[in-house]
Design a protein around this motif. Structure first.
Motif, PDB file in Angstrom:
ATOM      1  N   MET A   1      34.069  20.650  40.216  1.00  0.00           N
ATOM      2  CA  MET A   1      33.126  22.111  39.844  1.00  0.00           C
ATOM      3  C   MET A   1      32.942  22.647  41.321  1.00  0.00           C
ATOM      4  O   MET A   1      32.585  22.211  42.170  1.00  0.00           O
ATOM      5  N   SER A  23      37.011  15.442  39.925  1.00  0.00           N
ATOM      6  CA  SER A  23      38.190  15.418  39.244  1.00  0.00           C
ATOM      7  C   SER A  23      39.169  14.548  40.032  1.00  0.00           C
ATOM      8  O   SER A  23      40.411  14.480  39.778  1.00  0.00           O
ATOM      9  N   TYR A  91      38.935  23.849  46.457  1.00  0.00           N
ATOM     10  CA  TYR A  91      40.064  23.321  45.470  1.00  0.00           C
ATOM     11  C   TYR A  91      41.327  23.352  46.264  1.00  0.00           C
ATOM     12  O   TYR A  91      42.275  22.512  45.600  1.00  0.00           O
ATOM     13  N   GLU A 121      29.861  29.487  38.468  1.00  0.00           N
ATOM     14  CA  GLU A 121      30.850  28.248  38.486  1.00  0.00           C
ATOM     15  C   GLU A 121      32.058  28.741  38.210  1.00  0.00           C
ATOM     16  O   GLU A 121      32.457  29.392  37.477  1.00  0.00           O
ATOM     17  N   ARG A 123      36.205  27.094  37.719  1.00  0.00           N
ATOM     18  CA  ARG A 123      36.921  25.683  37.595  1.00  0.00           C
ATOM     19  C   ARG A 123      38.181  26.008  38.419  1.00  0.00           C
ATOM     20  O   ARG A 123      38.577  26.884  39.005  1.00  0.00           O
ATOM     21  N   ARG A 124      38.747  24.666  38.434  1.00  0.00           N
ATOM     22  CA  ARG A 124      40.252  24.623  39.366  1.00  0.00           C
ATOM     23  C   ARG A 124      41.145  25.751  38.823  1.00  0.00           C
ATOM     24  O   ARG A 124      41.892  26.193  39.630  1.00  0.00           O
TER      25      ARG A 124
END
Length: 196
Positions: A1, A23, A91, A121, A123-124
């Protein structure tokens, strides 16, 4: 995250990016990066690796972050560039990851357009959540101003307004679904590939 907030006052485009990798197998790796617009007030943070020149655009900011700098100085430019750069750093996105880049661009524009302190926030997949005292209506109104002719174009990605989907977050804030991205302005300036 990846979590991003603005430094100091609401008018500031300076951001603090806090990333933690949740992850990947093995030990969690964390990182904090600071991205400041040159000429603005900068805190004295001894021991940090600081860039020596101001750079412009998400791709250049991301290069500085990926080279290990803790604090990157930027020139004024696209209000979403720092957010997109932080997501590329965190990422490992490439310039071909158009949908993820589009989502981060919309999230960056949403964060920059808020007159109140917020945290974003990412996310991927490029989906984002804007946390703070905001509503879908106020975020959409501020975002719409960034999409002349229904599009927001950067060197990295072009985002059609029709691909932006907002929904209320819980307990507060706004969720921004992953967006569809199209090639950015730099794609039209790249030389064509030779035919085989």
């Amino acid at each position: 995250m990846l979590r991003i907030g603005r430094w100091g006052v609401a008018e500031s485009r300076d951001v603090v990016a806090c990333g933690w990798r949740d992850s990947r197998p093995g030990r969690a790796r964390t990182g904090i990066k600071l991205i400041f617009e040159a000429g603005g007030a900068m805190p004295d943070l001894p021991g940090l690796r600081v860039g020596t020149r101001a750079v412009r655009g998400a791709e250049r900011i991301a290069q500085e972050l990926c080279q290990g700098l803790d604090l990157v100085l930027t020139e004024p430019g696209d209000p979403a560039a720092a957010v997109v750069a932080a997501a590329i750093w965190h990422y490992g996105w490439a310039l071909g990851d158009l949908d993820a880049l589009a989502g981060a661009t919309v999230g960056g524009l949403a964060l920059a357009g808020q007159p109140v302190p917020c945290v974003l926030e990412i996310r991927r997949d490029g989906g984002t959540a804007l946390h703070g005292d905001v509503t879908v209506e106020t975020v959409l109104a501020r975002l719409s101003a960034c999409f002349p002719a229904g599009r927001h174009a950067t060197p990295e990605v072009t985002v059609p307004l029709r691909s932006v989907r907002l929904s209320p977050g819980t307990p507060s804030g706004v969720r921004i679904a992953p967006c569809r991205g199209e090639p950015g302005l730099a794609a039209s300036r790249r030389p064509p590939r030779p035919r085989s």
